[in-house]
Design a protein around this motif. Structure first.
Motif, PDB file in Angstrom:
ATOM      1  N   PRO A 279       0.839  -1.202   0.000  1.00 62.12           N
ATOM      2  CA  PRO A 279       0.000   0.000   0.000  1.00 62.12           C
ATOM      3  C   PRO A 279       0.873   1.251   0.000  1.00 62.12           C
ATOM      4  CG  PRO A 279       0.020  -1.013   2.173  1.00 62.12           C
ATOM      5  CD  PRO A 279       0.905  -1.847   1.310  1.00 62.12           C
ATOM      6  N   ASP A 280       0.810   1.984  -1.083  1.00 62.25           N
ATOM      7  CA  ASP A 280       1.632   3.183  -1.230  1.00 62.25           C
ATOM      8  C   ASP A 280       1.008   4.338  -0.454  1.00 62.25           C
ATOM      9  OD1 ASP A 280       3.900   4.361  -2.445  1.00 62.25           O
ATOM     10  OD2 ASP A 280       2.585   5.442  -3.824  1.00 62.25           O
ATOM     11  N   ASP A 281      -0.318   4.424  -0.566  1.00 66.62           N
ATOM     12  CA  ASP A 281      -1.058   5.504   0.062  1.00 66.62           C
ATOM     13  C   ASP A 281      -2.486   4.989   0.225  1.00 66.62           C
ATOM     14  OD1 ASP A 281      -2.512   7.713   0.695  1.00 66.62           O
ATOM     15  OD2 ASP A 281      -1.881   8.948  -1.005  1.00 66.62           O
ATOM     16  N   LEU A 282      -2.971   4.934   1.466  1.00 59.54           N
ATOM     17  CA  LEU A 282      -4.299   4.345   1.708  1.00 59.54           C
ATOM     18  C   LEU A 282      -5.416   5.102   0.990  1.00 59.54           C
ATOM     19  CD1 LEU A 282      -4.296   3.111   5.425  1.00 59.54           C
ATOM     20  CD2 LEU A 282      -3.808   1.853   3.331  1.00 59.54           C
ATOM     21  N   LYS A 283      -5.162   6.372   0.628  1.00 56.11           N
ATOM     22  CA  LYS A 283      -6.181   7.146  -0.112  1.00 56.11           C
ATOM     23  C   LYS A 283      -6.405   6.542  -1.507  1.00 56.11           C
ATOM     24  CE  LYS A 283      -5.327  11.623   2.114  1.00 56.11           C
ATOM     25  NZ  LYS A 283      -3.953  11.461   2.617  1.00 56.11           N
ATOM     26  N   LYS A 284      -5.397   5.824  -2.023  1.00 56.39           N
ATOM     27  CA  LYS A 284      -5.534   5.217  -3.358  1.00 56.39           C
ATOM     28  C   LYS A 284      -6.303   3.898  -3.307  1.00 56.39           C
ATOM     29  CE  LYS A 284      -1.202   7.029  -5.289  1.00 56.39           C
ATOM     30  NZ  LYS A 284       0.157   6.642  -5.683  1.00 56.39           N
ATOM     31  N   GLU A 285      -6.483   3.354  -2.107  1.00 60.93           N
ATOM     32  CA  GLU A 285      -7.173   2.065  -1.961  1.00 60.93           C
ATOM     33  C   GLU A 285      -8.687   2.292  -1.901  1.00 60.93           C
ATOM     34  OE1 GLU A 285      -5.434  -0.661  -2.057  1.00 60.93           O
ATOM     35  OE2 GLU A 285      -3.426   0.091  -1.620  1.00 60.93           O
ATOM     36  N   LYS A 286      -9.447   1.229  -2.192  1.00 59.31           N
ATOM     37  CA  LYS A 286     -10.895   1.303  -1.984  1.00 59.31           C
ATOM     38  C   LYS A 286     -11.146   1.526  -0.493  1.00 59.31           C
ATOM     39  CE  LYS A 286     -11.983  -2.605  -4.274  1.00 59.31           C
ATOM     40  NZ  LYS A 286     -12.740  -3.714  -4.808  1.00 59.31           N
ATOM     41  N   CYS A 287     -12.229   2.224  -0.150  1.00 58.48           N
ATOM     42  CA  CYS A 287     -12.510   2.544   1.269  1.00 58.48           C
ATOM     43  C   CYS A 287     -12.523   1.291   2.133  1.00 58.48           C
ATOM     44  CB  CYS A 287     -13.858   3.246   1.396  1.00 58.48           C
ATOM     45  SG  CYS A 287     -13.814   4.886   0.698  1.00 58.48           S
ATOM     46  N   THR A 288     -13.197   0.235   1.623  1.00 61.60           N
ATOM     47  CA  THR A 288     -13.305  -1.002   2.422  1.00 61.60           C
ATOM     48  C   THR A 288     -11.926  -1.633   2.621  1.00 61.60           C
ATOM     49  OG1 THR A 288     -13.851  -2.120   0.358  1.00 61.60           O
ATOM     50  CG2 THR A 288     -15.680  -1.608   1.832  1.00 61.60           C
ATOM     51  N   THR A 289     -11.089  -1.629   1.543  1.00 65.25           N
ATOM     52  CA  THR A 289      -9.741  -2.211   1.656  1.00 65.25           C
ATOM     53  C   THR A 289      -8.899  -1.423   2.657  1.00 65.25           C
ATOM     54  OG1 THR A 289      -9.903  -2.889  -0.666  1.00 65.25           O
ATOM     55  CG2 THR A 289      -7.719  -2.962   0.335  1.00 65.25           C
ATOM     56  N   ALA A 290      -8.970  -0.100   2.568  1.00 63.31           N
ATOM     57  CA  ALA A 290      -8.198   0.745   3.495  1.00 63.31           C
ATOM     58  C   ALA A 290      -8.604   0.456   4.942  1.00 63.31           C
ATOM     59  CB  ALA A 290      -8.412   2.216   3.150  1.00 63.31           C
ATOM     60  N   ARG A 291      -9.925   0.270   5.155  1.00 67.11           N
ATOM     61  CA  ARG A 291     -10.410  -0.013   6.513  1.00 67.11           C
ATOM     62  C   ARG A 291      -9.876  -1.352   7.010  1.00 67.11           C
ATOM     63  NH1 ARG A 291     -16.096  -0.194   5.938  1.00 67.11           N
ATOM     64  NH2 ARG A 291     -15.957   1.976   5.332  1.00 67.11           N
TER      65      ARG A 291
ATOM     66  N   VAL B  62       9.748  -4.420   0.393  1.00 64.47           N
ATOM     67  CA  VAL B  62       9.069  -3.117   0.373  1.00 64.47           C
ATOM     68  C   VAL B  62       7.696  -3.220   1.046  1.00 64.47           C
ATOM     69  CG1 VAL B  62       8.131  -1.302  -1.133  1.00 64.47           C
ATOM     70  CG2 VAL B  62      10.320  -2.340  -1.668  1.00 64.47           C
ATOM     71  N   SER B  63       6.995  -4.324   0.802  1.00 63.49           N
ATOM     72  CA  SER B  63       5.688  -4.533   1.421  1.00 63.49           C
ATOM     73  C   SER B  63       5.813  -4.556   2.941  1.00 63.49           C
ATOM     74  CB  SER B  63       5.083  -5.853   0.919  1.00 63.49           C
ATOM     75  OG  SER B  63       3.863  -6.108   1.568  1.00 63.49           O
ATOM     76  N   GLU B  64       6.823  -5.267   3.433  1.00 63.92           N
ATOM     77  CA  GLU B  64       7.068  -5.334   4.883  1.00 63.92           C
ATOM     78  C   GLU B  64       7.288  -3.920   5.453  1.00 63.92           C
ATOM     79  OE1 GLU B  64      10.716  -6.051   7.837  1.00 63.92           O
ATOM     80  OE2 GLU B  64      10.894  -6.986   5.882  1.00 63.92           O
ATOM     81  N   GLN B  65       8.138  -3.139   4.800  1.00 62.22           N
ATOM     82  CA  GLN B  65       8.448  -1.786   5.287  1.00 62.22           C
ATOM     83  C   GLN B  65       7.210  -0.892   5.302  1.00 62.22           C
ATOM     84  OE1 GLN B  65      11.476  -0.960   2.401  1.00 62.22           O
ATOM     85  NE2 GLN B  65      13.133  -1.815   3.638  1.00 62.22           N
ATOM     86  N   LYS B  66       6.428  -0.957   4.211  1.00 57.20           N
ATOM     87  CA  LYS B  66       5.233  -0.092   4.107  1.00 57.20           C
ATOM     88  C   LYS B  66       4.206  -0.453   5.180  1.00 57.20           C
ATOM     89  CE  LYS B  66       5.976   2.126   0.010  1.00 57.20           C
ATOM     90  NZ  LYS B  66       5.913   3.558  -0.259  1.00 57.20           N
ATOM     91  N   HIS B  67       4.040  -1.750   5.450  1.00 61.81           N
ATOM     92  CA  HIS B  67       3.053  -2.162   6.453  1.00 61.81           C
ATOM     93  C   HIS B  67       3.504  -1.772   7.860  1.00 61.81           C
ATOM     94  CE1 HIS B  67       1.236  -4.518   3.186  1.00 61.81           C
ATOM     95  NE2 HIS B  67       0.142  -4.436   3.919  1.00 61.81           N
ATOM     96  N   GLU B  68       4.785  -1.854   8.132  1.00 63.20           N
ATOM     97  CA  GLU B  68       5.260  -1.457   9.462  1.00 63.20           C
ATOM     98  C   GLU B  68       5.071   0.045   9.685  1.00 63.20           C
ATOM     99  OE1 GLU B  68       9.124  -3.211  10.120  1.00 63.20           O
ATOM    100  OE2 GLU B  68       8.261  -5.221   9.936  1.00 63.20           O
ATOM    101  N   LEU B  69       5.183   0.823   8.607  1.00 60.99           N
ATOM    102  CA  LEU B  69       4.897   2.268   8.715  1.00 60.99           C
ATOM    103  C   LEU B  69       3.424   2.512   9.039  1.00 60.99           C
ATOM    104  CD1 LEU B  69       6.935   3.735   5.692  1.00 60.99           C
ATOM    105  CD2 LEU B  69       7.393   4.108   8.119  1.00 60.99           C
ATOM    106  N   LEU B  70       2.570   1.571   8.624  1.00 59.83           N
ATOM    107  CA  LEU B  70       1.133   1.686   8.913  1.00 59.83           C
ATOM    108  C   LEU B  70       0.769   1.108  10.286  1.00 59.83           C
ATOM    109  CD1 LEU B  70      -0.295   0.632   5.419  1.00 59.83           C
ATOM    110  CD2 LEU B  70      -0.413   2.910   6.430  1.00 59.83           C
ATOM    111  N   GLY B  71       1.784   0.636  11.027  1.00 57.85           N
ATOM    112  CA  GLY B  71       1.535   0.152  12.378  1.00 57.85           C
ATOM    113  C   GLY B  71       1.471  -1.350  12.536  1.00 57.85           C
ATOM    114  N   TYR B  72       1.852  -2.108  11.498  1.00 56.61           N
ATOM    115  CA  TYR B  72       1.850  -3.570  11.619  1.00 56.61           C
ATOM    116  C   TYR B  72       2.983  -4.024  12.533  1.00 56.61           C
ATOM    117  CZ  TYR B  72      -1.864  -4.624   8.308  1.00 56.61           C
ATOM    118  OH  TYR B  72      -3.088  -4.749   7.707  1.00 56.61           O
TER     119      TYR B  72
END
Length: 379
Positions: A117-129, A150-160
């Motif tokens: 996920p590059d930017d949650l605003k680009k995702e569908k609302c349900t997917t972002a949730r 890269v996926s691991e890094q991006k998710h950890e930035l989102l709090g994973y």
């Protein structure tokens, strides 16, 4: 050891194909896999059943789950009584967590994340949730598997949760995907083209993140200098019914040079028939299956620097900035200007790289070792 895989659905996509490939070679003397699709059987359900693997469908709809279907799901989980649960993709991961909670004894749980996920605003609302809910619950699984760094890094930035994690890349069947003797002549014959026509391909379902529009603009730039080159586009939604694509192709005046083949089951043969393969994704890509398959077929690749694409191609291809249409067209020119022998050399380098780092047997071994370790810890 009974291993339950829970996945959102079974259309032909990256995660679904990786599950299918895993089930096709996993050691059946040790592991007994079972699959639950939260929606329907999709395109791959019967293929998975043919691997002697039970497949159940829950027929859940997007949005708020039907309580009766949830109860049916819970009853099925208790009946199967697995020794290990693996979720696939965000919705499948949350369903796998519910499955763990409803079982009477402790069962190891794996989450499998296959998106960047590059930017949650680009995702569908349900997917972002669902991504955000996953972050809050991400300490629950025993292990989170990402298919790219890269996926691991991006998710950890989102709090994973960053403690129990590992990276297992996509794996490729080097027997199915390989350079075929007559692939080039067969593909050109099927498209009614001359034998020496140079073909550049893009294999990707039609989705904004795959940036078909950017790819076609680059093709348009290239066409002005090299009008004899043709482009082959394969993937769900990439066909003559896609009015947006047709209008763009006509506006760019490249109708004669573009072949829209839609969803195909012979992607291995089509890919092996290409001279150059591309991935033009602008975001969201984690580990491109299409690029791995092209490399396995000995085809040199041009990729955008999204997800782990640059790491996958290494020295065997060209990497450009996402969204830079001129740079993408320039990269095509670089490969076009090479002699057929030089492109063949790059293709050999690409295939050897896949065999060394990303072959299916290597990747499945990593899954098997992880299952064994978690089950050993349980006992």
């Amino acid at each position: 050891m009974k291993i339950l895989h829970i996945i959102s659905g079974l259309p032909i996509g990256g995660a679904e194909m990786m599950l299918y490939k895993l089930l096709s070679v996993i050691d059946r003397d040790i592991f007994e896999p079972i699959v639950i699709s939260l929606t329907d059987y999709g395109s791959l359900g019967n293929n998975i059943k043919n691997l002697n693997t039970p497949v159940y469908k829950m027929e859940m709809n997007a949005g708020f789950p039907n309580p009766f279907k949830v109860w049916r799901f819970i009853k099925l989980i208790r009946k199967i009584n697995p020794e290990l649960i693996q979720g696939w993709m965000y919705h499948g991961n949350l369903a796998a967590l519910l499955a763990k909670w409803v079982l009477p004894n402790h069962v190891p749980l794996l989450w499998n994340i296959r998106h960047t996920p590059d930017d949650l605003k680009k995702e569908k609302c349900t997917t972002a949730r669902v991504i955000r809910i996953g972050a809050r619950l991400s300490a629950q699984p025993d292990q989170i598997i990402y298919n790219s760094k890269v996926s691991e890094q991006k998710h950890e930035l989102l709090g994973y949760d960053n403690k129990n994690k590992s990276i297992i890349p996509n794996g490729f069947n080097c027997e199915q995907f390989k350079p075929f003797d007559n692939a080039k002549s067969r593909l050109r014959h099927s498209l009614d083209l001359k034998k020496d026509t140079l073909l550049i391909g893009l294999v990707a379902r039609f989705h904004i993140m795959k940036d078909h529009v950017g790819f076609l603009h680059s093709a348009g730039k290239l066409n002005k200098t090299y009008p004899e080159i043709h482009f082959v586009l394969v993937g769900q939604g990439v066909d003559e019914n896609n009015h947006l694509l047709i209008k763009l192709i006509e506006d760019l005046k490249i109708r004669e040079n573009i072949h829209l083949l839609g969803k195909r089951m012979d992607v291995d043969e089509i890919t092996a028939g290409l001279d150059i393969a591309c991935s033009s994704s602008s975001w969201g890509e984690s580990f491109s299956n299409a690029i791995g398959e092209a490399m396995t077929c000995g085809v040199p690749c041009i990729v955008t620097d999204v997800g782990d694409s640059a790491r996958i191609v290494g020295e065997s291809g060209i990497v450009v900035k996402p969204g830079d249409r001129k740079a993408f067209a320039d990269a095509m020119v670089r490969l076009i200007k090479m002699s057929p022998e030089e492109r063949l050399g790059l293709g050999k380098l690409a295939r050897n790289r896949i065999i060394k780092y990303f072959s299916l047997n290597l990747v499945v071994k990593k899954y098997e070792n992880m299952y064994q370790n978690l089950l050993n810890m349980k006992h």
